[in-house]
Structures are given as structure tokens and as C-alpha cells.
Design an enzyme around this catalytic site. Structure first.
Site, PDB file in Angstrom:
ATOM      1  N   HIS A   1       0.885  -0.750  -0.273  1.00 26.98           N
ATOM      2  CA  HIS A   1       0.201   0.042   0.328  1.00 26.98           C
ATOM      3  C   HIS A   1       0.723   1.201  -0.016  1.00 26.98           C
ATOM      4  O   HIS A   1       0.053   2.491  -0.246  1.00 26.98           O
ATOM      5  CB  HIS A   1      -0.572  -0.439   1.068  1.00 26.98           C
ATOM      6  CG  HIS A   1      -2.354  -0.956   1.686  1.00 26.98           C
ATOM      7  ND1 HIS A   1      -2.763  -1.326   0.098  1.00 26.98           N
ATOM      8  CD2 HIS A   1      -2.031  -2.342   2.207  1.00 26.98           C
ATOM      9  CE1 HIS A   1      -3.621  -2.783   0.390  1.00 26.98           C
ATOM     10  NE2 HIS A   1      -3.193  -2.965   1.687  1.00 26.98           N
TER      11      HIS A   1
ATOM     12  N   ASP B   1      -2.182 -10.923  -2.233  1.00 27.42           N
ATOM     13  CA  ASP B   1      -3.051 -10.320  -0.561  1.00 27.42           C
ATOM     14  C   ASP B   1      -4.514  -9.965  -0.824  1.00 27.42           C
ATOM     15  O   ASP B   1      -5.134 -10.430  -1.528  1.00 27.42           O
ATOM     16  CB  ASP B   1      -2.213  -9.388  -0.147  1.00 27.42           C
ATOM     17  CG  ASP B   1      -1.958  -8.592   0.780  1.00 27.42           C
ATOM     18  OD1 ASP B   1      -1.655  -8.625   2.134  1.00 27.42           O
ATOM     19  OD2 ASP B   1      -3.213  -7.894   1.362  1.00 27.42           O
TER      20      ASP B   1
ATOM     21  N   HIS C   1      -6.361  -7.437  -0.188  1.00 30.49           N
ATOM     22  CA  HIS C   1      -6.366  -6.260  -0.081  1.00 30.49           C
ATOM     23  C   HIS C   1      -5.934  -5.787  -1.868  1.00 30.49           C
ATOM     24  O   HIS C   1      -4.773  -6.256  -1.794  1.00 30.49           O
ATOM     25  CB  HIS C   1      -5.804  -5.525   0.805  1.00 30.49           C
ATOM     26  CG  HIS C   1      -6.727  -5.649   1.820  1.00 30.49           C
ATOM     27  ND1 HIS C   1      -6.337  -6.416   3.189  1.00 30.49           N
ATOM     28  CD2 HIS C   1      -7.749  -5.017   2.636  1.00 30.49           C
ATOM     29  CE1 HIS C   1      -7.093  -6.210   4.246  1.00 30.49           C
ATOM     30  NE2 HIS C   1      -7.158  -5.807   3.827  1.00 30.49           N
TER      31      HIS C   1
ATOM     32  N   ASP D   1      -4.103 -12.973   4.121  1.00 35.52           N
ATOM     33  CA  ASP D   1      -5.380 -12.532   5.025  1.00 35.52           C
ATOM     34  C   ASP D   1      -6.884 -12.749   4.136  1.00 35.52           C
ATOM     35  O   ASP D   1      -7.652 -12.358   4.467  1.00 35.52           O
ATOM     36  CB  ASP D   1      -5.626 -10.990   4.747  1.00 35.52           C
ATOM     37  CG  ASP D   1      -4.684 -10.428   4.025  1.00 35.52           C
ATOM     38  OD1 ASP D   1      -4.468 -10.662   3.060  1.00 35.52           O
ATOM     39  OD2 ASP D   1      -4.578  -8.685   3.924  1.00 35.52           O
TER      40      ASP D   1
END
Ligand code: OKP
Ligand code: ZN
Length: 319
Positions: free
Chosen positions: A136, A170, A172, A259
């Protein structure tokens, strides 16, 4: 296989994150990486190695010098128990700075670069157990537990030696990595993640985002519904892998977040532990020199088994 790991990551340990203005326990804990390394230590075929230090110029190829200076200076001003939630150079409220953040985040970059270097020396696959994660982190900002974009910096490093694909698995979307290469045709970014309409980072990861200018066609997003199962995930992964294969990369970086696991406290997919072996094996089927870089994954009791399953699969081995 080589596992690059630096135990000093524990010193980056923010006390809390802020969700809609309210404090919550920090999910990106030191215990995450410790659970993974403890599991890998049980198998002597995993060669756990410290990183070496790389010139800071590599960070500056992805991050703006003003941002890097801000992180260094603000970390340096903090006392031992202090945490700073900065007002600038941040995209959300999930990346507090503590005393050792700058140093530890820089060491995570060294972990990723050392792993990339091993790949250049002919080792394959290689695993960079980075903490904090990086996908990110943007050119000018931190966010989502990320400060320096380990995968983007490793991709930039490897791009001097050939064509690079980044596969981000991931839960996200890796906004920072996507944006780092959005206008480039020599680095492909492909990501499977939760639909950004309903999950972090909200601002990017939509199917329509395909790259800009020369980079058009070299970004590919596969948003998935909440509740995505093993079979659905593996089906979409196969499409993503076909996209990567047709790019014919010399090197592959996997932004490996765990995740997507069914019991992850932040995620929202339904993947089981054996699915990670299948994911690793499917990626190994590409037959491209691969470095896996650790991103998220917050179900600490399961992280060791998930990482082991994934890395066994990445070596074409069973559990
Ligand atoms: C970092 B990585 C929990 C909200 C969490 C931040 C997510 C950062 C994910 N109340 N939002 O991609 O695993
Ligand atoms: Zn994540």
C-alpha cells in the site's frame, strides 16, 4: 529454499490503529512474522538467512525523497513509547510511526532486495519474510501498515535485468505497487483482491484500471466477492496466471498476503490451508524464477501453516 528474515522487525510495534476515528488494537503485529519463522524452522530445508544492506538509492527510485525524509525525521523525534499518527504523507489512518519505524521499514526493503539478489544468483524460489508489509505504500505516502513498498522496490531492482511480473495475492489491492508501474510496459502488475467497492483500499483495484500511456494493458485487476471459496479463487488465479504467462516475464514477484484465509480477522474470503499449497503449485507451474514477498495475513495461529503450505506448493511439493 532461502528465507530472508531479519528478527529486528519486532521493534516496529505500533500500539494502535484508528478506524473511523476510534482506536483499535494494531493488527499488523510482530507475532505474525514470528509465527511464520517458527513454523519454517521446523523444516531444515528452509535456509533462514539475514539480509544484507542495499544502497538507499533503491528506495528513492520508488519513493519521493521528501516522503523518505519525513519518515526518517519523524521516527527519529519519537520517544520509546510514543506513536505518531501523521497528518501528511499518509493515505489513511493505518500507518502510525513509532521510534523504530524508519529503520525497521528500511530493513524490510533490504530483506526484499536480498531475496531478489538471490534470484539473480540462480536460487529459485526465494522467500522474503518482510515486516512491515509494503504494497500500500505509495510514491509520496504510507498507509495500510505499509511504509516502503518492498515488492515495488524489488521489482524495480529486477527490472534492470529483465521483464518483471508482480502477482499480488493479498486480500487487499496493492495500490502502491500498481501506481509505481502504472505507466510502464516493462513491469506487469496483476492482482486478485476483495472488491474495492466494499473493502480497503476503496480507491483502487477496479477492473477498469488497466494502466496508462505506454503502461496501458500492463495492469490487470481481478476483484472478487466477499466469501470467495477455494474453487472460485483458484479459477480466477488460473486466468491471472495466463495473463502473466502471455507477458513472458523473466522474473516473478509474488506479493504474498495470507489475509484471504477463512478465519482472518480483517479479510473476508473463505480460503482453507490446503488451498495455499494449490496456489503455490499453480504459480510454480509458470516456471518463472520467483520471489515471494510477505504482505498481510492476520490470523496469527494459522499463519505458520498457511505460509508453509504456500511455500511447499511454490517448490512443487506437497504438504
Ligand atoms: C494491509 B495489507 C480493520 C480495518 C483494516 C486496513 C487494512 C490494511 C491491510 N478494522 N484496514 O494489505 O494486509
Ligand atoms: Zn491485506
Amino acid at each position: 529454499m532461502y528465507v530472508i528474515y531479519n528478527p529486528t522487525h519486532v521493534r516496529h510495534d505500533p500500539p494502535y490503529e484508528i478506524y473511523d476515528g476510534v482506536r483499535a488494537p494494531y493488527a499488523e503485529t510482530a507475532a505474525r512474522a514470528e509465527a511464520i519463522i517458527a513454523r519454517l524452522r521446523q523444516d531444515s530445508s528452509y535456509r533462514i538467512t539475514r539480509p544484507r544492506h542495499f544502497p538507499l538509492a533503491w528506495r528513492r527510485r520508488i519513493h519521493h525523497p521528501r516522503y523518505i525524509r519525513f519518515l526518517r525525521e519523524r521516527s527519529g523525534q519519537l520517544g520509546e513509547a510514543e506513536a505518531l499518527n501523521p497528518s501528511y504523507f499518509i493515505t489513511d489512518t493505518y500507518a502510525p510511526i513509532v521510534q523504530h519505524t524508519y529503520r525497521v521499514a528500511g530493513q524490510a526493503v533490504d530483506v526484499a532486495l536480498t531475496a531478489a539478489d538471490k534470484l539473480l544468483q540462480g536460487e529459485n524460489p526465494v522467500y522474503a519474510l518482510c515486516r512491515p508489509p509494503g504494497h500500500h505504500a505509495e510514491h509520496l505516502s504510507m498507509g495500510g501498515y505499509c511504509y516502503f513498498n518492498n515488492a515495488a522496490i524489488a521489482a524495480e531492482y529486477l527490472s534492470k535485468h529483465g521483464r518483471v511480473a508482480v502477482l499480488d495475492i493479498d486480500f487487499h489491492h496493492g495500490n502502491g505497487t500498481q501506481h509505481s508501474f502504472y505507466e510502464r510496459s516493462d513491469v506487469l502488475y496483476v492482482s486478485l483482491h476483495a472488491d474495492p467497492q466494499v473493502r480497503y483500499p476503496y480507491i483502487s483495484g477496479f477492473e477498469e484500471e488497466k494502466g496508462r500511456g505506454q503502461g496501458h494493458g500492463f495492469t490487470r485487476n481481478y476483484p472478487l466477492r466477499l466469501g470467495t471459496t477455494d474453487a472460485e479463487y483458484l479459477g480466477t488465479l488460473r486466468n491471472a496466471l495466463r495473463c502473466i504467462a502471455s507477458f513472458v516475464p523473466d522474473y516473478l514477484i509474488v506479493s504474498a498476503g495470507f489475509d484471504t484465509y477463512a478465519h482472518d480477522p480483517i479479510g473476508g474470503f473463505a480460503l482453507t490451508v490446503p488451498c495455499y499449497q494449490a496456489i503455490g503449485q499453480a504459480i510454480a507451474g509458470l516456471n518463472i524464477p520467483t520471489v515471494a514477498i510477505q504482505e498481510g495475513g492476520y490470523c496469527v495461529p494459522a499463519l505458520g501453516d498457511i505460509a508453509y503450505a504456500f511455500l511447499q506448493g511454490l517448490q512443487g511439493k506437497n504438504l
